[in-house]
Design a protein around this motif. Structure first.
Motif, PDB file in Angstrom:
ATOM      1  N   ARG A 104       5.312   0.375  -0.561  1.00  0.00           N
ATOM      2  CA  ARG A 104       5.916  -0.264   0.602  1.00  0.00           C
ATOM      3  C   ARG A 104       7.267   0.331   0.942  1.00  0.00           C
ATOM      4  N   VAL A 105       8.076   0.631  -0.067  1.00  0.00           N
ATOM      5  CA  VAL A 105       9.402   1.160   0.215  1.00  0.00           C
ATOM      6  C   VAL A 105       9.299   2.533   0.873  1.00  0.00           C
ATOM      7  N   VAL A 106       8.343   3.346   0.444  1.00  0.00           N
ATOM      8  CA  VAL A 106       8.165   4.668   1.049  1.00  0.00           C
ATOM      9  C   VAL A 106       7.688   4.524   2.489  1.00  0.00           C
ATOM     10  N   VAL A 107       6.790   3.581   2.735  1.00  0.00           N
ATOM     11  CA  VAL A 107       6.298   3.344   4.088  1.00  0.00           C
ATOM     12  C   VAL A 107       7.443   2.939   5.017  1.00  0.00           C
ATOM     13  N   VAL A 108       8.247   1.982   4.562  1.00  0.00           N
ATOM     14  CA  VAL A 108       9.346   1.486   5.394  1.00  0.00           C
ATOM     15  C   VAL A 108      10.355   2.597   5.663  1.00  0.00           C
ATOM     16  N   VAL A 109      10.715   3.345   4.626  1.00  0.00           N
ATOM     17  CA  VAL A 109      11.693   4.427   4.798  1.00  0.00           C
ATOM     18  C   VAL A 109      11.153   5.475   5.771  1.00  0.00           C
ATOM     19  N   THR A 110       9.871   5.798   5.672  1.00  0.00           N
ATOM     20  CA  THR A 110       9.289   6.806   6.562  1.00  0.00           C
ATOM     21  C   THR A 110       9.312   6.352   8.011  1.00  0.00           C
ATOM     22  N   LEU A 150       0.425   3.899   8.745  1.00  0.00           N
ATOM     23  CA  LEU A 150       1.046   3.350   7.545  1.00  0.00           C
ATOM     24  C   LEU A 150       1.084   1.828   7.498  1.00  0.00           C
ATOM     25  N   LEU A 151       1.251   1.187   8.634  1.00  0.00           N
ATOM     26  CA  LEU A 151       1.417  -0.266   8.611  1.00  0.00           C
ATOM     27  C   LEU A 151       0.077  -0.975   8.620  1.00  0.00           C
TER      28      LEU A 151
END
Length: 393
Positions: free
Chosen positions: A79-85, A123-124
């Protein structure tokens, strides 16, 4: 290959391509070529040298976010990688728009929002990606209006066309990948089924043949001990013949060409029971059995007679044959209650089930053991044609 589809079950992110990195990068890089004019635009903008360098790096970072960051986020499913991207690419796009606008560049940069929209949809979770995409587009229109003025229809059409083209291509690649995976799975299933068939057929072939050979070899030994050399030689000749036949059957089984004959199995059962000194009560002919059932009934007969010779200690074996069933009953000791079915009975159940029937096995009404295979009544006129293969009593 790196698994690109290990997103959270249900509503989590999922790789729309399921491609390896080696295949992903050329495809994503091809789409990224549409952003290269903005690298040039940033390099020749009216900003000072330092800001031009930062703006060029901004555009290059936006390209890298789509070409590499998106893949890594899909692969990691964190999730953190998705949000940062997503947030990072949104910030880079906003910086690119503001920077190019401040430099007096043409406002056609709006279509580049398509790369961010594809990232969001990839991603989401599905239930929120559409909402987030709408909000991002609305914010982009507002930012674009502030920097360049009113949004023209051509830019809107460009966004929709490019976004749908990328998503459509990813979907097509994913479908092709799923088809390839399905083909591989079917190939694995075919190998497994062939392995099961070969194991079942080899059990049926060798179980009966080796049992008969063992019984005849024992009979030949006893005849030699009594000095009856002529009969012993006949039995040894039968052992040699059976060994050659077993070898031929194994070769035919491996090549899937072997077809069991009910008439031949009756003749073989009579010979094997005689060698084992077991009284045989067998039918004279198989003409009444439909052709499509004769091969399966032949396997049932072989299994029942083999088990009677090897395990039952029986003095008599009776076979009852009808168009819809075959039954093998012996007067031996049977088997202890709760004894699990062996490989032979399991294979028989599969064979009989394939023609719509079922197998029953267990202690007989008068002791011993009973094996029966039953099929639904055959339609009228479905009896097999007469054949020259007959077993004589």
């Amino acid at each position: 290959m790196v698994d690109g589809g290990r997103g959270r079950a249900g509503d989590g992110p999922m790789d729309p391509t399921r491609l390896s990195l080696r295949k992903w990068l050329p495809m994503a890089g091809g789409w990224s070529l549409l952003l290269m004019p903005w690298v040039y635009a940033a390099a020749v903008s009216d900003h000072g040298p330092a800001l031009r360098v930062l703006l060029v790096l901004d555009v290059l970072a936006y390209i890298a976010g789509y070409a590499a960051g998106l893949y890594y986020a899909m692969w990691s499913s964190r999730r953190v990688v998705v949000v940062v991207t997503v947030v990072g690419m949104a910030g880079l796009w906003a910086g690119m728009v503001v920077g190019l606008g401040a430099g007096g560049t043409d406002g056609g940069v709006l279509y580049t929002i398509s790369f961010l929209l594809v990232t969001i949809m990839a991603l989401l979770p599905k239930r929120v990606s559409a909402v987030v995409a709408v909000l991002v587009v609305a914010g982009a229109f507002v930012l674009y209006s502030v920097v360049f003025g009113a949004v023209d229809l051509g830019s809107v059409v460009g966004i929709v066309a490019m976004t749908m083209a990328m998503i459509g291509m990813f979907g097509l690649i994913r479908v092709n990948t799923e088809l390839r995976v399905a083909r591989e799975e079917l190939a694995r299933m075919a190998v497994t089924q062939e392995r099961d068939r070969m194991a079942r057929d080899l059990h049926d072939v060798l179980g009966h043949s080796l049992t008969t050979i063992t019984v005849k070899a024992g009979l030949a030994r006893r005849l030699l001990e009594r000095g009856d050399d002529v009969r012993a030689a006949d039995e040894v000749a039968d052992v040699e013949r059976l060994g050659r036949q077993a070898l031929s059957d194994v070769r035919a089984t491996i090549s899937a060409n072997r077809v069991a004959s009910l008439a031949a199995e009756l003749a073989g059962a009579r010979e094997a029971l005689r060698a084992a000194q077991i009284e045989a009560d067998l039918p004279r002919a198989v003409d009444d059995v439909p052709a499509e059932r004769q091969q399966v009934f032949a396997y049932v007969l072989r299994e029942g007679v083999t088990n009677a010779i090897r395990h039952s200690g029986a003095g008599r074996v009776a076979v009852r044959l009808s168009p819809d069933s075959i039954e093998i009953v012996d007067d031996g000791v049977g088997a202890p209650t709760g004894t699990p079915a062996g490989n032979g009975l399991t294979g028989l159940a599969e064979r009989v089930a394939a023609i719509g029937g079922w197998v029953d096995s267990g202690p007989g009404e008068r002791g011993g053991w009973r094996l029966a295979a039953t099929c639904p009544p055959a339609p009228a006129g479905a009896a097999s044609t007469r054949t020259n293969d007959r077993a004589a009593r």
